[in-house]
Motif scaffolding. Structure first.
Motif, mmCIF file in Angstrom:
data_model
loop_
_atom_site.group_PDB
_atom_site.id
_atom_site.type_symbol
_atom_site.label_atom_id
_atom_site.label_comp_id
_atom_site.label_asym_id
_atom_site.label_seq_id
_atom_site.Cartn_x
_atom_site.Cartn_y
_atom_site.Cartn_z
ATOM 1 N N ASN A 206 0.338 -76.478 12.164
ATOM 2 C CA ASN A 206 1.672 -75.890 12.085
ATOM 3 C C ASN A 206 2.735 -76.975 12.208
ATOM 4 O OD1 ASN A 206 0.757 -73.039 12.157
ATOM 5 N ND2 ASN A 206 0.118 -73.563 14.236
ATOM 6 N N TYR B 269 6.585 -66.581 22.501
ATOM 7 C CA TYR B 269 6.101 -67.707 23.289
ATOM 8 C C TYR B 269 6.370 -67.448 24.763
ATOM 9 C CZ TYR B 269 11.062 -69.070 23.430
ATOM 10 O OH TYR B 269 12.422 -69.077 23.610
ATOM 11 N N SER C 163 -3.312 -77.231 14.985
ATOM 12 C CA SER C 163 -3.660 -76.230 13.983
ATOM 13 C C SER C 163 -2.986 -76.485 12.642
ATOM 14 C CB SER C 163 -3.287 -74.834 14.493
ATOM 15 O OG SER C 163 -4.007 -74.521 15.676
ATOM 16 N N ILE D 168 2.246 -70.437 22.752
ATOM 17 C CA ILE D 168 2.558 -69.510 21.670
ATOM 18 C C ILE D 168 1.795 -68.210 21.905
ATOM 19 C CG2 ILE D 168 2.599 -69.182 19.180
ATOM 20 C CD1 ILE D 168 4.312 -71.516 20.336
ATOM 21 N N ARG E 7 8.972 -73.534 14.700
ATOM 22 C CA ARG E 7 7.568 -73.681 14.304
ATOM 23 C C ARG E 7 7.373 -72.951 12.979
ATOM 24 N NH1 ARG E 7 3.312 -69.967 15.132
ATOM 25 N NH2 ARG E 7 1.213 -70.847 15.287
ATOM 26 N N LYS F 227 3.334 -82.132 13.747
ATOM 27 C CA LYS F 227 2.404 -81.040 13.520
ATOM 28 C C LYS F 227 1.515 -80.860 14.749
ATOM 29 C CE LYS F 227 2.072 -80.969 8.473
ATOM 30 N NZ LYS F 227 1.169 -81.059 7.298
ATOM 31 N N ASP F 228 1.173 -79.597 15.045
ATOM 32 C CA ASP F 228 0.251 -79.353 16.146
ATOM 33 C C ASP F 228 -1.184 -79.431 15.643
ATOM 34 O OD1 ASP F 228 -0.340 -76.875 14.941
ATOM 35 O OD2 ASP F 228 1.068 -75.774 16.215
ATOM 36 N N TRP G 230 6.295 -78.428 13.362
ATOM 37 C CA TRP G 230 7.319 -78.250 14.395
ATOM 38 C C TRP G 230 8.522 -79.118 14.048
ATOM 39 C CZ3 TRP G 230 7.419 -75.091 18.709
ATOM 40 C CH2 TRP G 230 6.232 -74.388 18.983
ATOM 41 N N GLU H 53 1.341 -81.569 21.636
ATOM 42 C CA GLU H 53 0.452 -80.511 22.112
ATOM 43 C C GLU H 53 -0.562 -81.120 23.079
ATOM 44 O OE1 GLU H 53 -2.683 -77.081 20.480
ATOM 45 O OE2 GLU H 53 -1.629 -78.394 19.061
ATOM 46 N N ASP I 31 4.504 -71.937 10.177
ATOM 47 C CA ASP I 31 3.051 -71.839 9.995
ATOM 48 C C ASP I 31 2.645 -71.742 8.536
ATOM 49 O OD1 ASP I 31 3.773 -69.273 9.278
ATOM 50 O OD2 ASP I 31 2.733 -68.283 10.942
ATOM 51 N N GLY I 32 3.599 -71.956 7.650
ATOM 52 C CA GLY I 32 3.325 -71.836 6.222
ATOM 53 C C GLY I 32 3.794 -70.526 5.640
ATOM 54 N N HIS I 33 4.102 -69.566 6.524
ATOM 55 C CA HIS I 33 4.541 -68.237 6.084
ATOM 56 C C HIS I 33 5.841 -67.795 6.753
ATOM 57 C CE1 HIS I 33 0.620 -67.769 4.169
ATOM 58 N NE2 HIS I 33 0.074 -68.173 5.300
#
Length: 360
Positions: free
Chosen positions: A196, A263, A194, A255, A208, A191-192, A198, A238, A210-212
């Protein structure tokens, strides 16, 4: 180390990684198999193949071996726990802890949950796309490269999820009909900053989530190399500037949703011709320390450190013998540890690393 030997090592490492979670099976409802642990047997030394290291919230260390179970060290006693004590398999590939203090031990044959008393083997639920979710308390597993799937545990169920297919023949030159394994085999799970998720694959680049939605980073340097090697994206980091490093020292990624690909690819560090010729430029495990410095391990090339400006190398040897590094881990006190394929565990000591021997 010669380039030819490096190729052989990579092939061996990849071959050992294509082990499926066969023992888990699949299910349409939550199912478990529980075994009461005998808490193993007391031993005096660690196995020479320790692939993963973890310190739990109570300060205990867990050392996962490549075939001889897991070792628990509480600072006074070293205990070896194997499948006879309830583990689903003796080849340990990952160790995590949930918010309740349960320990999760990941193997090629499945995931064992340990509540301090007994082991429970988590059963897999084949998931619809709607189960691609991302919450702070989820635990993620790849079962060390099981086909093209990744696993999400939400505290109750272990869901098997499939990555979205991409046109890898057009973009990466990979013809899926000509290989015997899935190019979407998941190696790296990180995870980064934020939050997210990976996911790095063997040939299909990195994803990646992001939940969506998914962002696909499909670059040839993340797939099959011109000389035939397939390093895979095994670790995602990161840096302090927000750039994402995908298992190599050559490129980093920013990104940028406004760009066509989403990216931007940049040069990570300027490498000398000698370094590019003599050192393998892909790392198999990494971490960012409390200062944001990146630490990365290569199988036969020691530890690399990036301080934001330059890349330096620390050789790890036992006498004249190269120590073959598998993993890197930072404990609760900020000390860095190394898991190896041939010489047990190494622990940070100032600017270098020394072999760890439990003080019993």
């Amino acid at each position: 180390m010669t380039v030819h030997l490096i190729k052989i090592i990579l092939l061996i490492t990849l071959s050992n990684s294509f082990l499926a979670c066969n023992g888990q099976g699949t299910s349409n409802s939550k199912q478990t198999e529980t075994k009461v642990s005998k808490l193993g047997k007391l031993v005096s030394t660690l196995d020479h193949q320790i692939w993963t290291i973890f310190q739990d919230s109570k300060g205990n260390f867990w050392f996962g071996s490549n075939g001889n179970g897991i070792y628990h060290f509480n600072g006074k006693a070293l205990t070896q726990i194997t499948s006879t004590d309830g583990l689903v398999n003796n080849m340990i590939r990952g160790i995590q802890e949930d918010e309740k203090g349960n320990i999760y031990i990941e193997t090629p044959e499945g995931v064992s949950q340990f509540d301090g008393t007994q082991f429970t083997t988590l059963k897999v639920i084949k998931s619809a796309n709607s189960q691609w979710k991302l919450t702070p308390n989820d635990l993620w597993f790849n079962c060390n490269g099981n086909a093209n799937n990744v696993y999400r545990y939400d505290g109750e169920n272990l869901y098997e999820l499939e990555l979205p297919k991409q046109d890898i023949q057009k973009n990466l030159g990979i013809d899926e009909t000509q290989i015997s394994y899935s190019p979407y085999t998941v190696f790296g799970v990180n995870k980064d900053k934020s939050g997210n998720l990976w996911l790095g694959t063997v040939l299909a680049g990195a994803f990646r989530f992001d939940g969506h939605s998914f962002l696909w980073v499909g670059e040839k340097e993340l797939s099959r190399l011109p000389d035939g090697r397939e390093p895979g994206v095994r670790s995602i980091l990161e840096d302090n500037d927000g750039h994402i490093w995908l298992s190599n020292f050559k490129s980093k990624y920013s990104i940028k949703p406004n760009l066509p690909k989403g990216y931007e690819q940049q040069t990570a560090v300027e490498l000398s011709r000698e370094t590019g010729r003599d050192k393998i430029l892909y790392f198999n495990s990494g971490l960012a320390d409390d200062k944001g410095h990146l630490w990365m391990t290569t199988y036969g090339g020691g530890v690399w450190k990036y301080d934001g400006k330059s890349l330096s190398n620390i050789e790890i040897k036992n006498g004249t013998k190269d120590v073959l590094l598998i993993s890197i881990y930072q404990d609760n006190n900020g000390v860095i540890w190394l898991g190896t394929n041939n010489d047990g565990v190494y622990k940070q000591n100032g600017m270098t690393f020394e072999k760890f021997k439990p003080n019993l």
